[in-house]
Enzyme design. Sequence first.
Site, PDB file in Angstrom:
ATOM      1  N   GLY A  21       6.149  90.732  40.682  1.00  0.00           N
ATOM      2  CA  GLY A  21       5.443  91.687  41.494  1.00  0.00           C
ATOM      3  C   GLY A  21       5.496  93.009  42.463  1.00  0.00           C
ATOM      4  O   GLY A  21       7.226  92.919  42.635  1.00  0.00           O
ATOM      5  N   ASP A  50      -6.777  87.284  49.033  1.00  0.00           N
ATOM      6  CA  ASP A  50      -6.450  88.594  48.460  1.00  0.00           C
ATOM      7  C   ASP A  50      -6.712  88.368  47.295  1.00  0.00           C
ATOM      8  O   ASP A  50      -5.995  87.949  46.150  1.00  0.00           O
ATOM      9  CB  ASP A  50      -4.486  88.900  48.889  1.00  0.00           C
ATOM     10  CG  ASP A  50      -3.941  89.377  47.609  1.00  0.00           C
ATOM     11  OD1 ASP A  50      -4.852  90.553  47.403  1.00  0.00           O
ATOM     12  OD2 ASP A  50      -3.311  89.729  47.308  1.00  0.00           O
ATOM     13  N   ASP A  57      -0.731  83.020  44.762  1.00  0.00           N
ATOM     14  CA  ASP A  57      -0.372  83.038  45.732  1.00  0.00           C
ATOM     15  C   ASP A  57      -1.246  83.017  47.189  1.00  0.00           C
ATOM     16  O   ASP A  57      -2.386  83.971  47.738  1.00  0.00           O
ATOM     17  CB  ASP A  57      -0.351  84.963  45.370  1.00  0.00           C
ATOM     18  CG  ASP A  57       0.111  85.315  44.103  1.00  0.00           C
ATOM     19  OD1 ASP A  57       0.878  84.655  43.678  1.00  0.00           O
ATOM     20  OD2 ASP A  57       0.093  86.084  43.534  1.00  0.00           O
TER      21      ASP A  57
END
Length: 295
Positions: free
Chosen positions: A103, A231, A248
């Site tokens: 990412g 997020d 994450d």
Amino acid sequence: MIDEVIKVFKQLDNKDIRILTGIEIGMKNSEWVPVEDVMKYTRMTYDHISFRLKKLAKLKLLSFTSIPYEGYQIYFEGYDALALHTFVQRKTISAVGNEIGVGKESVVLEAIREPELGIGDPEGVVIKFHREGRTSFTQVKRNRGHIGDREHVSWIYAARLAAKREADIIGKLYPEVSVPKLIDHNRHAIVMDIAKGSLLYKTRLEDPQWFLDEILRQLKLAYAKGFIHADMSEYNTFVHEEGVQIIDWPQYVELSHPHADELLERDISNILAYFKRKYELEADLKRSMAYVKGQ
């Protein structure tokens, strides 16, 4: 690249690791660590250390400058090598496999962990290397609250702070909230159980309503503990036959954050929009917000 680090890792000995560690420590205070400081930390003569510094530079684990003084800094690859060394020394991992995720701010690898006391089969784990700040440290400092107002923070130190932050929050959420179990943490890297199932955006769900409800339930459990993911999307949610797992977490906020409600609304909106777009499911944002907040 992380695959290059794995290739050169076996060429490093304890003195190489000590040199990289000395530069790492110096980078907390200096962009370029003077060679004299590295010598002081390693207790090596200039002739001895110079040979090894050239070796490490050739392996692309560090870079150097001669203006206005001879100084060194380690690349992310050098930082990767230090974290891997620590995990191996702790017997957290015994082998590293393929890269399974890349990412903007992380790289994820497969790895193998030997069973405790040598009983049982080796188990699969993942290593997540944080990469915050590699492309734009200015943007990372602006967007990541854990950086704070520090005047000097190297890019790799920003990644270290992000990894610690994610390790801390996983420890607070697990096992009540469905997140992968944390196994170990060092520098900018964390070792976790492999997430169950497959990523939401890659999966065709037979009962999308059930999975939407389950995702909201996990957000509610996190909220009850005082945390908002901040997020959320279909790209960091895993789904499997028994439920979901959310990954994450380094950008999470606490309920006291001045924009907590706004960030929670964005999280829920992202998920509702995905299910509406892919499955034509309609869900009321206000009701979903109230449910997550326990109202």
